[in-house]
Design a protein around this motif. Structure first.
Motif, PDB file in Angstrom:
ATOM      1  N   SER A 134      89.628 -11.142 -68.129  1.00 52.61           N
ATOM      2  CA  SER A 134      88.902 -12.067 -68.819  1.00 52.61           C
ATOM      3  C   SER A 134      90.096 -12.813 -69.741  1.00 52.61           C
ATOM      4  O   SER A 134      89.762 -13.651 -70.640  1.00 52.61           O
ATOM      5  CB  SER A 134      87.884 -11.345 -69.580  1.00 52.61           C
ATOM      6  N   ALA A 135      91.620 -12.375 -69.650  1.00 58.36           N
ATOM      7  CA  ALA A 135      92.487 -13.142 -70.522  1.00 58.36           C
ATOM      8  C   ALA A 135      92.229 -14.718 -70.190  1.00 58.36           C
ATOM      9  O   ALA A 135      91.987 -15.005 -68.822  1.00 58.36           O
ATOM     10  CB  ALA A 135      93.745 -12.568 -70.030  1.00 58.36           C
ATOM     11  N   GLU A 136      92.610 -15.664 -71.185  1.00 61.45           N
ATOM     12  CA  GLU A 136      92.695 -17.068 -71.006  1.00 61.45           C
ATOM     13  C   GLU A 136      93.888 -17.503 -70.637  1.00 61.45           C
ATOM     14  O   GLU A 136      94.233 -18.528 -70.827  1.00 61.45           O
ATOM     15  CB  GLU A 136      91.946 -17.789 -72.085  1.00 61.45           C
ATOM     16  N   THR A 137      94.792 -16.622 -70.012  1.00 59.89           N
ATOM     17  CA  THR A 137      96.109 -16.928 -69.401  1.00 59.89           C
ATOM     18  C   THR A 137      96.232 -18.176 -68.452  1.00 59.89           C
ATOM     19  O   THR A 137      97.001 -19.029 -68.757  1.00 59.89           O
ATOM     20  CB  THR A 137      96.640 -15.654 -68.637  1.00 59.89           C
ATOM     21  N   GLY A 138      95.191 -17.929 -67.654  1.00 56.31           N
ATOM     22  CA  GLY A 138      95.381 -19.105 -66.681  1.00 56.31           C
ATOM     23  C   GLY A 138      95.033 -20.602 -67.265  1.00 56.31           C
ATOM     24  O   GLY A 138      95.778 -21.570 -67.030  1.00 56.31           O
ATOM     25  N   MET A 139      94.031 -20.694 -68.118  1.00 54.96           N
ATOM     26  CA  MET A 139      93.733 -21.798 -68.939  1.00 54.96           C
ATOM     27  C   MET A 139      95.042 -22.280 -69.630  1.00 54.96           C
ATOM     28  O   MET A 139      95.364 -23.421 -69.840  1.00 54.96           O
ATOM     29  CB  MET A 139      92.634 -21.718 -69.814  1.00 54.96           C
ATOM     30  N   ARG A 140      95.596 -21.400 -70.406  1.00 54.54           N
ATOM     31  CA  ARG A 140      96.719 -21.545 -71.210  1.00 54.54           C
ATOM     32  C   ARG A 140      98.036 -22.325 -70.164  1.00 54.54           C
ATOM     33  O   ARG A 140      98.567 -23.345 -70.603  1.00 54.54           O
ATOM     34  CB  ARG A 140      97.520 -20.359 -71.932  1.00 54.54           C
ATOM     35  N   ALA A 141      97.981 -21.858 -69.020  1.00 56.16           N
ATOM     36  CA  ALA A 141      99.089 -22.221 -68.125  1.00 56.16           C
ATOM     37  C   ALA A 141      98.869 -23.683 -67.756  1.00 56.16           C
ATOM     38  O   ALA A 141      99.453 -24.387 -67.676  1.00 56.16           O
ATOM     39  CB  ALA A 141      99.200 -21.200 -66.892  1.00 56.16           C
ATOM     40  N   ALA A 142      97.564 -23.991 -67.568  1.00 52.11           N
ATOM     41  CA  ALA A 142      97.087 -25.326 -67.038  1.00 52.11           C
ATOM     42  C   ALA A 142      97.379 -26.340 -68.025  1.00 52.11           C
ATOM     43  O   ALA A 142      98.092 -27.277 -67.988  1.00 52.11           O
ATOM     44  CB  ALA A 142      95.758 -25.343 -66.772  1.00 52.11           C
ATOM     45  N   TYR A 143      96.920 -25.904 -69.374  1.00 48.77           N
ATOM     46  CA  TYR A 143      97.222 -26.913 -70.482  1.00 48.77           C
ATOM     47  C   TYR A 143      98.803 -27.197 -70.907  1.00 48.77           C
ATOM     48  O   TYR A 143      99.001 -27.986 -71.318  1.00 48.77           O
ATOM     49  CB  TYR A 143      96.338 -26.513 -71.568  1.00 48.77           C
ATOM     50  N   GLN A 144      99.567 -25.868 -70.672  1.00 47.19           N
ATOM     51  CA  GLN A 144     100.927 -26.170 -70.872  1.00 47.19           C
ATOM     52  C   GLN A 144     101.467 -27.079 -69.907  1.00 47.19           C
ATOM     53  O   GLN A 144     102.357 -27.879 -70.325  1.00 47.19           O
ATOM     54  CB  GLN A 144     101.817 -24.903 -70.702  1.00 47.19           C
ATOM     55  N   MET A 145     101.291 -27.150 -68.602  1.00 46.77           N
ATOM     56  CA  MET A 145     101.461 -28.076 -67.444  1.00 46.77           C
ATOM     57  C   MET A 145     100.925 -29.377 -68.057  1.00 46.77           C
ATOM     58  O   MET A 145     101.630 -30.268 -67.882  1.00 46.77           O
ATOM     59  CB  MET A 145     100.943 -27.825 -66.332  1.00 46.77           C
ATOM     60  N   TRP A 146      99.892 -29.592 -68.457  1.00 49.85           N
ATOM     61  CA  TRP A 146      99.105 -30.926 -68.877  1.00 49.85           C
ATOM     62  C   TRP A 146      99.948 -31.447 -70.013  1.00 49.85           C
ATOM     63  O   TRP A 146     100.468 -32.759 -70.154  1.00 49.85           O
ATOM     64  CB  TRP A 146      97.669 -30.529 -69.192  1.00 49.85           C
ATOM     65  N   LYS A 147     100.543 -30.505 -70.908  1.00 53.82           N
ATOM     66  CA  LYS A 147     101.201 -30.947 -72.213  1.00 53.82           C
ATOM     67  C   LYS A 147     102.602 -31.568 -71.503  1.00 53.82           C
ATOM     68  O   LYS A 147     102.892 -32.666 -71.944  1.00 53.82           O
ATOM     69  CB  LYS A 147     101.523 -29.990 -73.239  1.00 53.82           C
ATOM     70  N   ARG A 148     103.036 -30.654 -70.643  1.00 51.02           N
ATOM     71  CA  ARG A 148     104.601 -31.238 -70.190  1.00 51.02           C
ATOM     72  C   ARG A 148     104.398 -32.578 -69.372  1.00 51.02           C
ATOM     73  O   ARG A 148     105.241 -33.570 -69.618  1.00 51.02           O
ATOM     74  CB  ARG A 148     105.096 -30.258 -69.026  1.00 51.02           C
ATOM     75  N   MET A 149     103.300 -32.818 -68.595  1.00 47.89           N
ATOM     76  CA  MET A 149     103.344 -33.913 -67.920  1.00 47.89           C
ATOM     77  C   MET A 149     102.836 -35.243 -68.693  1.00 47.89           C
ATOM     78  O   MET A 149     103.545 -36.213 -68.607  1.00 47.89           O
ATOM     79  CB  MET A 149     102.379 -33.901 -66.875  1.00 47.89           C
TER      80      MET A 149
END
Ligand code: FES
Ligand code: FE
Length: 421
Positions: free
Chosen positions: A403-418
């Protein structure tokens, strides 16, 4: 532009923090328009599975961000992704969801295009002076595939699809093992829209935290043994950041590799299927098929628009800042036993179907997120579950927290990068 318009200009880098994102990401129209430009026009976007367009002339219509496209197989067997926009005055040249054709004829003034997008003919050509048809073909996007998954991009100068997917390829290979020795083919699709931002859905496919709560009606509808299998919080699952916004959430670790554990006892809910298969198939095929019939025990999130989830594809399409279309595409065994493919569809309907015990409950939760996000001018969406918890975040088998929110954090870091690029 690297700033959001609402609430005064705020750099995107300040809207995404390691443990939270600003609610403006769900409701600011200027951000949405920028996302369509800086994300959906600048990376690989999933458009089809190869089995959806099996022979020359087969096509489906789809979208890359807000742009309508046609995914088509040419006479030579190549896959093309063409902008669905007539080069005369812009009408879409195809409105069918799927089909087979030898050309695309614009309904407005009859300009006719080949399967490769080339302009073949225009009515009453004598009305044009010095008209070179080769300048007016349908615009082709760059296309690459991996393991039957077809992606397109408007950008010619970004990395290859293979590099973009990176470690996610290993998980795609595992996902495709649900063909059980046969190929993988799509087995029907249904769509629905919900009144919410596309990223709410992106988060959900890597959110096991909600499962025992939102999906109580599903858990109440299955037998005890299946209920134990779906007791996700106690299975030793985990979430891993796979880079480039992709992530995997392993919910049922013993169903990660469907080619292993073929000697394990057949679950009660598949006993009747196994008996039916035994009438026409040897025991090793029966075991392989039965083990794969429920799909894999993980959700693979591929940024920005595809999830490979257990035994189906979940595709998101942003419609507006507060509306998203979801396609659920069931997966079958190509040439596999009919009884197994039938069982697959029943499993799919049971959870994902419009009258199913799963997806309608998800959609209610997503709708509430968008509605609630209107409250408060300066509040945040929290993504800090497991962050900083010793030995839990982003770990593999036995170490992580499903139930870690790791996957969401990964997606939003990519969002920020782009968005900041
Ligand atoms: Fe297509 Fe005129 S808009 S032929
Ligand atoms: Fe759910």
């Amino acid at each position: 532009m690297t700033t959001a318009q609402a609430n005064g200009p705020k750099p995107y880098s300040e809207l995404v923090k390691p443990d939270r994102v600003h609610t403006a990401l769900y409701k600011d129209e200027a951000i949405f328009r920028d996302e369509m430009e800086k994300i959906f026009q600048k990376t690989w976007v999933w458009v089809a599975h190869e089995s959806e367009i099996p022979q020359p002339g087969a096509f489906k219509t789809s979208y890359v961000g807000l742009q309508p496209v046609i995914v088509v197989r040419t006479r030579e067997g190549e896959i093309r992704v063409l902008l669905n926009r007539c080069r005369h005055r812009g009408a879409t040249v195809c409105e069918n969801r799927t089909g087979k054709t030898s050309n695309f004829v614009c309904p407005y003034h009859g300009w006719t295009y080949g399967l490769d997008g080339a302009l073949r003919g225009v009515p009453y050509p004598e009305g044009y002076n010095d008209f070179d048809k080769s300048n007016y073909g349908l615009v082709s996007l760059r296309v690459e595939s991996y393991a039957g998954l077809v992606f397109a991009t408007s950008k010619d100068d970004i990395e290859s699809l293979s590099d973009f997917l990176g470690p996610a390829k290993t998980w795609i290979d595992l996902f495709m093992k649900q063909g059980a020795g046969f190929g993988v083919k799509t087995a029907g699709e249904h769509k629905f829209r919900f009144p919410g931002n596309w990223k709410i859905q992106l988060e959900n496919t890597t959110d096991a935290y909600h499962f025992p709560l939102v999906h109580r009606s599903f858990l109440n509808s299955v037998d005890d043994e299946t209920g134990q299998t779906f007791d996700l919080m106690n299975q030793g699952g985990f979430v891993q950041d796979l880079g480039n916004g992709h992530s995997v959430m392993v919910m049922i670790p013993h169903l990660v590799d469907l080619e292993e554990g073929l000697d394990a006892p057949i679950p009660e809910r598949f006993a009747a299927l196994a008996d039916e298969l035994r009438r026409s198939h040897p025991e090793d095929v029966v075991r392989r098929v039965v083990r794969a019939v429920g799909g894999t025990g993980f959700n693979l999130n591929l940024f920005p628009n595809l999830a490979c989830s257990m035994a189906f594809f979940r595709v998101l399409r942003p419609v507006s800042v507060s509306e998203t279309e979801i396609s659920h595409i069931a997966i079958g065994m190509d040439g596999g036993p009919e009884a197994a493919n039938r069982a697959r569809l029943r499993i799919h309907e049971h959870f994902q179907g419009p009258m199913g015990f799963g997806s309608p409950d998800d959609a209610e939760a997503w709708t509430r997120v968008q509605r609630g996000a209107e409250a408060g001018p300066d509040l945040w969406i929290m993504l800090n579950r497991s962050l900083g918890v010793d030995g839990v975040d982003n770990q593999g088998p036995g170490l992580g927290d499903v139930s870690a929110e790791t996957g969401m954090r990964a997606a939003y870091q990519m969002w920020k990068r782009m968005m900041c690029a």
